[in-house]
Design a protein around this motif. Structure first.
Motif, short mmCIF file in Angstrom:
data_model
loop_
_atom_site.label_atom_id
_atom_site.label_comp_id
_atom_site.label_asym_id
_atom_site.label_seq_id
_atom_site.Cartn_x
_atom_site.Cartn_y
_atom_site.Cartn_z
N LEU A 20 28.08 28.55 31.46
CA LEU A 20 28.08 28.02 32.82
C LEU A 20 26.72 27.44 33.14
O LEU A 20 25.69 27.95 32.70
CB LEU A 20 28.42 29.12 33.82
CG LEU A 20 29.68 29.95 33.54
CD1 LEU A 20 29.92 30.93 34.67
CD2 LEU A 20 30.89 29.05 33.32
N SER A 21 26.73 26.37 33.92
CA SER A 21 25.48 25.74 34.35
C SER A 21 25.38 25.78 35.86
O SER A 21 26.39 25.69 36.56
CB SER A 21 25.44 24.28 33.89
OG SER A 21 25.52 24.17 32.49
N GLY A 56 12.33 34.08 33.34
CA GLY A 56 13.62 34.29 32.71
C GLY A 56 14.40 35.43 33.35
O GLY A 56 14.17 35.81 34.48
N ALA A 57 15.32 35.96 32.55
CA ALA A 57 16.23 36.99 33.07
C ALA A 57 15.49 38.28 33.43
O ALA A 57 14.56 38.69 32.73
CB ALA A 57 17.30 37.28 32.04
N LEU A 58 15.92 38.90 34.52
CA LEU A 58 15.31 40.14 34.98
C LEU A 58 16.23 41.34 34.82
O LEU A 58 15.78 42.42 34.45
CB LEU A 58 14.90 40.00 36.45
CG LEU A 58 13.81 38.99 36.78
CD1 LEU A 58 13.56 38.95 38.28
CD2 LEU A 58 12.53 39.31 36.04
N SER A 59 17.50 41.15 35.14
CA SER A 59 18.42 42.28 35.04
C SER A 59 19.85 41.79 34.95
O SER A 59 20.15 40.64 35.31
CB SER A 59 18.27 43.22 36.25
OG SER A 59 18.69 42.58 37.44
N ILE A 71 19.71 31.95 31.09
CA ILE A 71 18.68 31.08 30.51
C ILE A 71 18.24 30.10 31.58
O ILE A 71 19.08 29.48 32.24
CB ILE A 71 19.25 30.30 29.31
CG1 ILE A 71 19.83 31.27 28.27
CG2 ILE A 71 18.16 29.43 28.68
CD1 ILE A 71 20.80 30.62 27.32
N THR A 72 16.92 29.99 31.76
CA THR A 72 16.39 29.05 32.74
C THR A 72 15.75 27.86 32.03
O THR A 72 15.07 28.03 31.02
CB THR A 72 15.35 29.71 33.66
OG1 THR A 72 14.32 30.29 32.86
CG2 THR A 72 15.99 30.80 34.51
N TYR A 80 21.41 28.64 33.30
CA TYR A 80 22.66 28.80 32.56
C TYR A 80 23.06 30.27 32.52
O TYR A 80 22.22 31.17 32.53
CB TYR A 80 22.50 28.29 31.14
CG TYR A 80 22.06 26.85 31.04
CD1 TYR A 80 20.71 26.53 30.90
CD2 TYR A 80 22.98 25.82 31.09
CE1 TYR A 80 20.30 25.21 30.82
CE2 TYR A 80 22.58 24.50 31.01
CZ TYR A 80 21.25 24.20 30.88
OH TYR A 80 20.84 22.90 30.80
N LEU A 81 24.35 30.48 32.42
CA LEU A 81 24.88 31.80 32.16
C LEU A 81 25.75 31.70 30.92
O LEU A 81 26.81 31.07 30.95
CB LEU A 81 25.69 32.33 33.34
CG LEU A 81 26.27 33.74 33.16
CD1 LEU A 81 25.14 34.77 33.08
CD2 LEU A 81 27.22 34.08 34.31
N GLN A 82 25.25 32.25 29.83
CA GLN A 82 26.00 32.25 28.57
C GLN A 82 26.89 33.48 28.54
O GLN A 82 26.39 34.61 28.64
CB GLN A 82 25.03 32.26 27.38
CG GLN A 82 25.70 32.32 26.02
CD GLN A 82 26.45 31.05 25.69
OE1 GLN A 82 26.00 29.95 25.98
NE2 GLN A 82 27.62 31.20 25.08
#
Length: 125
Positions: A20-21, A56-59, A71-72, A80-82
């Motif tokens: 997802l973007s 980037g991702a925190l939690s 992913i930023t 993005y959400l992979q």
């Protein structure tokens, strides 16, 4: 005016993957936190994960940890959400959201001011 536009949802079989973007515009996002949430029919909107542009991702929610990755991409103002190893229970409308970092947004929808329109993810068994 901050705008968030999601894309990339669809129908996938269990065990499959999607990316997802969330394209962000209308602001300077280096000082923002980005959250991903989802809402299944008849259920409340639930936290999936959050990230900051600079770090980037925190939690992640326990239900998706190890399967989903945020992913930023600062150059594209896109997060993005992979989604990997998808399960039927991952079926939901997925939303991205944004809030200024100084507000310390965490895992609650009410922490976030800006929302995208959502994108449907359907996982068949």
């Amino acid at each position: 005016q901050v705008q968030l536009v999601e894309s990339g949802g669809g129908l996938v079989q269990a065990g499959g993957s999607l990316r997802l973007s969330c394209a962000a515009s209308g602001g300077t996002f280096s000082g923002y936190s980005m959250g991903w949430f989802r809402q299944a029919p008849g259920k409340e909107r639930e936290f999936v994960g959050r990230a900051i542009w600079s770090g980037g991702a925190l939690s992640y929610a326990d239900s998706v940890k190890g399967r989903f990755t945020i992913i930023t991409d600062n150059a594209k103002n896109t997060v993005y959400l992979q989604l990997n190893s998808l399960k039927p229970e991952d079926t939901a409308v997925y939303y991205c959201a944004a809030a200024a970092q100084y507000l310390v947004p965490r895992n609650y929808p009410s922490d976030y001011l800006y929302w995208g329109q959502g994108t449907q993810v359907t996982v068949s068994s």
